[in-house]
Design a protein around this motif. Structure first.
Motif, PDB file in Angstrom:
ATOM      1  N   GLN A 115     -11.563  -3.168   1.635  1.00 34.27           N
ATOM      2  CA  GLN A 115     -12.163  -2.620   0.429  1.00 34.27           C
ATOM      3  C   GLN A 115     -13.126  -1.487   0.776  1.00 34.27           C
ATOM      4  OE1 GLN A 115     -13.099  -6.839  -1.378  1.00 34.27           O
ATOM      5  NE2 GLN A 115     -13.766  -5.253  -2.781  1.00 34.27           N
ATOM      6  N   SER A 116     -13.545  -0.748  -0.237  1.00 38.86           N
ATOM      7  CA  SER A 116     -14.462   0.375  -0.025  1.00 38.86           C
ATOM      8  C   SER A 116     -15.799  -0.067   0.551  1.00 38.86           C
ATOM      9  CB  SER A 116     -14.671   1.147  -1.326  1.00 38.86           C
ATOM     10  OG  SER A 116     -15.207   0.291  -2.319  1.00 38.86           O
ATOM     11  N   ASP A 117     -16.203  -1.324   0.336  1.00 40.89           N
ATOM     12  CA  ASP A 117     -17.463  -1.818   0.905  1.00 40.89           C
ATOM     13  C   ASP A 117     -17.288  -2.353   2.330  1.00 40.89           C
ATOM     14  OD1 ASP A 117     -16.236  -4.303   0.617  1.00 40.89           O
ATOM     15  OD2 ASP A 117     -17.749  -5.107  -0.748  1.00 40.89           O
ATOM     16  N   GLY A 118     -16.057  -2.259   2.868  1.00 40.64           N
ATOM     17  CA  GLY A 118     -15.786  -2.696   4.231  1.00 40.64           C
ATOM     18  C   GLY A 118     -15.285  -4.125   4.352  1.00 40.64           C
ATOM     19  N   THR A 119     -15.274  -4.879   3.256  1.00 43.04           N
ATOM     20  CA  THR A 119     -14.770  -6.251   3.283  1.00 43.04           C
ATOM     21  C   THR A 119     -13.277  -6.244   3.574  1.00 43.04           C
ATOM     22  OG1 THR A 119     -16.422  -6.907   1.649  1.00 43.04           O
ATOM     23  CG2 THR A 119     -14.558  -8.402   1.969  1.00 43.04           C
ATOM     24  N   ILE A 120     -12.858  -7.130   4.468  1.00 40.69           N
ATOM     25  CA  ILE A 120     -11.444  -7.218   4.842  1.00 40.69           C
ATOM     26  C   ILE A 120     -10.846  -8.497   4.287  1.00 40.69           C
ATOM     27  CG2 ILE A 120      -9.830  -7.394   6.772  1.00 40.69           C
ATOM     28  CD1 ILE A 120     -11.668  -5.550   8.341  1.00 40.69           C
ATOM     29  N   HIS A 121      -9.674  -8.365   3.693  1.00 45.61           N
ATOM     30  CA  HIS A 121      -8.940  -9.483   3.103  1.00 45.61           C
ATOM     31  C   HIS A 121      -7.557  -9.579   3.737  1.00 45.61           C
ATOM     32  CE1 HIS A 121     -11.817  -9.827  -0.239  1.00 45.61           C
ATOM     33  NE2 HIS A 121     -11.828  -8.504  -0.231  1.00 45.61           N
ATOM     34  N   ALA A 122      -6.983 -10.774   3.681  1.00 47.59           N
ATOM     35  CA  ALA A 122      -5.591 -10.989   4.096  1.00 47.59           C
ATOM     36  C   ALA A 122      -4.874 -11.631   2.917  1.00 47.59           C
ATOM     37  CB  ALA A 122      -5.527 -11.880   5.322  1.00 47.59           C
ATOM     38  N   ILE A 123      -3.830 -10.993   2.447  1.00 49.72           N
ATOM     39  CA  ILE A 123      -3.115 -11.444   1.257  1.00 49.72           C
ATOM     40  C   ILE A 123      -1.618 -11.361   1.545  1.00 49.72           C
ATOM     41  CG2 ILE A 123      -3.170  -9.117   0.246  1.00 49.72           C
ATOM     42  CD1 ILE A 123      -3.663 -10.493  -2.502  1.00 49.72           C
ATOM     43  N   GLY A 124      -0.851 -12.255   0.951  1.00 51.29           N
ATOM     44  CA  GLY A 124       0.595 -12.204   1.123  1.00 51.29           C
ATOM     45  C   GLY A 124       1.105 -10.814   0.792  1.00 51.29           C
ATOM     46  N   ASP A 125       1.976 -10.270   1.613  1.00 45.30           N
ATOM     47  CA  ASP A 125       2.396  -8.877   1.470  1.00 45.30           C
ATOM     48  C   ASP A 125       3.519  -8.673   0.465  1.00 45.30           C
ATOM     49  OD1 ASP A 125       2.219  -6.066   2.384  1.00 45.30           O
ATOM     50  OD2 ASP A 125       4.267  -6.439   3.068  1.00 45.30           O
ATOM     51  N   THR A 126       4.118  -9.719  -0.032  1.00 38.10           N
ATOM     52  CA  THR A 126       5.283  -9.552  -0.896  1.00 38.10           C
ATOM     53  C   THR A 126       4.936  -9.798  -2.357  1.00 38.10           C
ATOM     54  OG1 THR A 126       6.667 -10.313   0.921  1.00 38.10           O
ATOM     55  CG2 THR A 126       7.676 -10.253  -1.258  1.00 38.10           C
ATOM     56  N   CYS A 127       5.150  -8.784  -3.191  1.00 33.39           N
ATOM     57  CA  CYS A 127       4.908  -8.906  -4.626  1.00 33.39           C
ATOM     58  C   CYS A 127       5.797 -10.013  -5.184  1.00 33.39           C
ATOM     59  CB  CYS A 127       5.224  -7.582  -5.322  1.00 33.39           C
ATOM     60  SG  CYS A 127       5.024  -7.639  -7.121  1.00 33.39           S
ATOM     61  N   THR A 128       5.222 -10.869  -5.990  1.00 34.38           N
ATOM     62  CA  THR A 128       5.982 -11.994  -6.545  1.00 34.38           C
ATOM     63  C   THR A 128       6.910 -11.575  -7.675  1.00 34.38           C
ATOM     64  OG1 THR A 128       4.107 -12.523  -8.006  1.00 34.38           O
ATOM     65  CG2 THR A 128       4.251 -13.709  -5.906  1.00 34.38           C
ATOM     66  N   HIS A 129       6.826 -10.336  -8.098  1.00 32.78           N
ATOM     67  CA  HIS A 129       7.733  -9.878  -9.140  1.00 32.78           C
ATOM     68  C   HIS A 129       9.008  -9.275  -8.572  1.00 32.78           C
ATOM     69  CE1 HIS A 129       9.287  -6.489 -11.657  1.00 32.78           C
ATOM     70  NE2 HIS A 129       9.461  -7.503 -12.467  1.00 32.78           N
ATOM     71  N   GLY A 130       8.865  -8.447  -7.528  1.00 30.90           N
ATOM     72  CA  GLY A 130      10.044  -7.708  -7.117  1.00 30.90           C
ATOM     73  C   GLY A 130      10.306  -7.622  -5.632  1.00 30.90           C
ATOM     74  N   GLU A 131       9.732  -8.528  -4.821  1.00 30.12           N
ATOM     75  CA  GLU A 131      10.001  -8.508  -3.378  1.00 30.12           C
ATOM     76  C   GLU A 131       9.663  -7.152  -2.763  1.00 30.12           C
ATOM     77  OE1 GLU A 131      11.302 -11.241  -1.486  1.00 30.12           O
ATOM     78  OE2 GLU A 131      10.872 -12.362  -3.307  1.00 30.12           O
ATOM     79  N   ILE A 132       8.567  -6.551  -3.214  1.00 26.37           N
ATOM     80  CA  ILE A 132       8.102  -5.250  -2.729  1.00 26.37           C
ATOM     81  C   ILE A 132       6.893  -5.476  -1.826  1.00 26.37           C
ATOM     82  CG2 ILE A 132       7.120  -3.023  -3.453  1.00 26.37           C
ATOM     83  CD1 ILE A 132      10.039  -3.391  -4.331  1.00 26.37           C
ATOM     84  N   SER A 133       6.781  -4.694  -0.765  1.00 28.13           N
ATOM     85  CA  SER A 133       5.648  -4.796   0.148  1.00 28.13           C
ATOM     86  C   SER A 133       4.379  -4.279  -0.529  1.00 28.13           C
ATOM     87  CB  SER A 133       5.919  -3.985   1.418  1.00 28.13           C
ATOM     88  OG  SER A 133       4.790  -3.989   2.249  1.00 28.13           O
ATOM     89  N   LEU A 134       3.392  -5.166  -0.697  1.00 26.46           N
ATOM     90  CA  LEU A 134       2.142  -4.764  -1.329  1.00 26.46           C
ATOM     91  C   LEU A 134       1.335  -3.813  -0.453  1.00 26.46           C
ATOM     92  CD1 LEU A 134       0.965  -8.117  -2.957  1.00 26.46           C
ATOM     93  CD2 LEU A 134       1.933  -6.111  -4.094  1.00 26.46           C
ATOM     94  N   SER A 135       1.513  -3.881   0.860  1.00 28.10           N
ATOM     95  CA  SER A 135       0.754  -2.993   1.749  1.00 28.10           C
ATOM     96  C   SER A 135       1.133  -1.522   1.551  1.00 28.10           C
ATOM     97  CB  SER A 135       0.951  -3.395   3.210  1.00 28.10           C
ATOM     98  OG  SER A 135       2.300  -3.295   3.581  1.00 28.10           O
ATOM     99  N   GLU A 136       2.238  -1.274   0.872  1.00 23.52           N
ATOM    100  CA  GLU A 136       2.642   0.098   0.554  1.00 23.52           C
ATOM    101  C   GLU A 136       2.065   0.554  -0.783  1.00 23.52           C
ATOM    102  OE1 GLU A 136       6.905   0.316   0.759  1.00 23.52           O
ATOM    103  OE2 GLU A 136       6.945  -0.550   2.763  1.00 23.52           O
ATOM    104  N   GLY A 137       1.310  -0.340  -1.414  1.00 20.98           N
ATOM    105  CA  GLY A 137       0.743  -0.045  -2.730  1.00 20.98           C
ATOM    106  C   GLY A 137      -0.629   0.592  -2.657  1.00 20.98           C
TER     107      GLY A 137
END
Length: 110
Positions: free
Chosen positions: A32-54
């Motif tokens: 995030q812009s404040d430097g906080t780091i998150h780990a989230i599943g990379d696959t959109c549950t709607h369309g099997e799209i990589s969220l890291s490309e979002g």
């Protein structure tokens, strides 16, 4: 906690995501812009799209294909077309390393 190294802290740009695979699970590491780091599943549950490309904005990540946004802290979708959450994983910063525990998600798809 069975955390493992996902990447370096400096490997993730602010307001961006990096895709990694840990134990066969695709994970988006997001800063995030404040430097906080998150780990989230990379696959959109709607369309099997990589969220890291979002798009990362504030505390959300948006699927580039259909516009669903997911909360980085909870994995919950904030708008349609997605209605199922993505998993969120515990993150620990150890020096310059981002450690992620994919064996013990904070949230699960329901």
């Amino acid at each position: 906690m069975t955390a493992q190294r996902a990447c370096g802290v400096d490997d993730v740009a602010v307001s961006a995501a990096v895709k990694v695979e840990l134990d066969g699970i695709a994970v988006a590491i997001v800063k995030q812009s404040d430097g906080t780091i998150h780990a989230i599943g990379d696959t959109c549950t709607h369309g099997e799209i990589s969220l890291s490309e979002g798009f990362v904005e504030d505390d959300t990540i948006e699927c580039w294909a259909h516009g669903s946004q997911f909360a980085l802290r909870t994995g919950k979708p904030l708008n349609l077309p997605a209605y199922e959450p993505v998993p969120v994983f515990p993150v620990t910063i150890d020096g310059d390393d981002v450690l992620v525990d994919v064996a013990n998600p904070l949230t699960q798809n329901s």
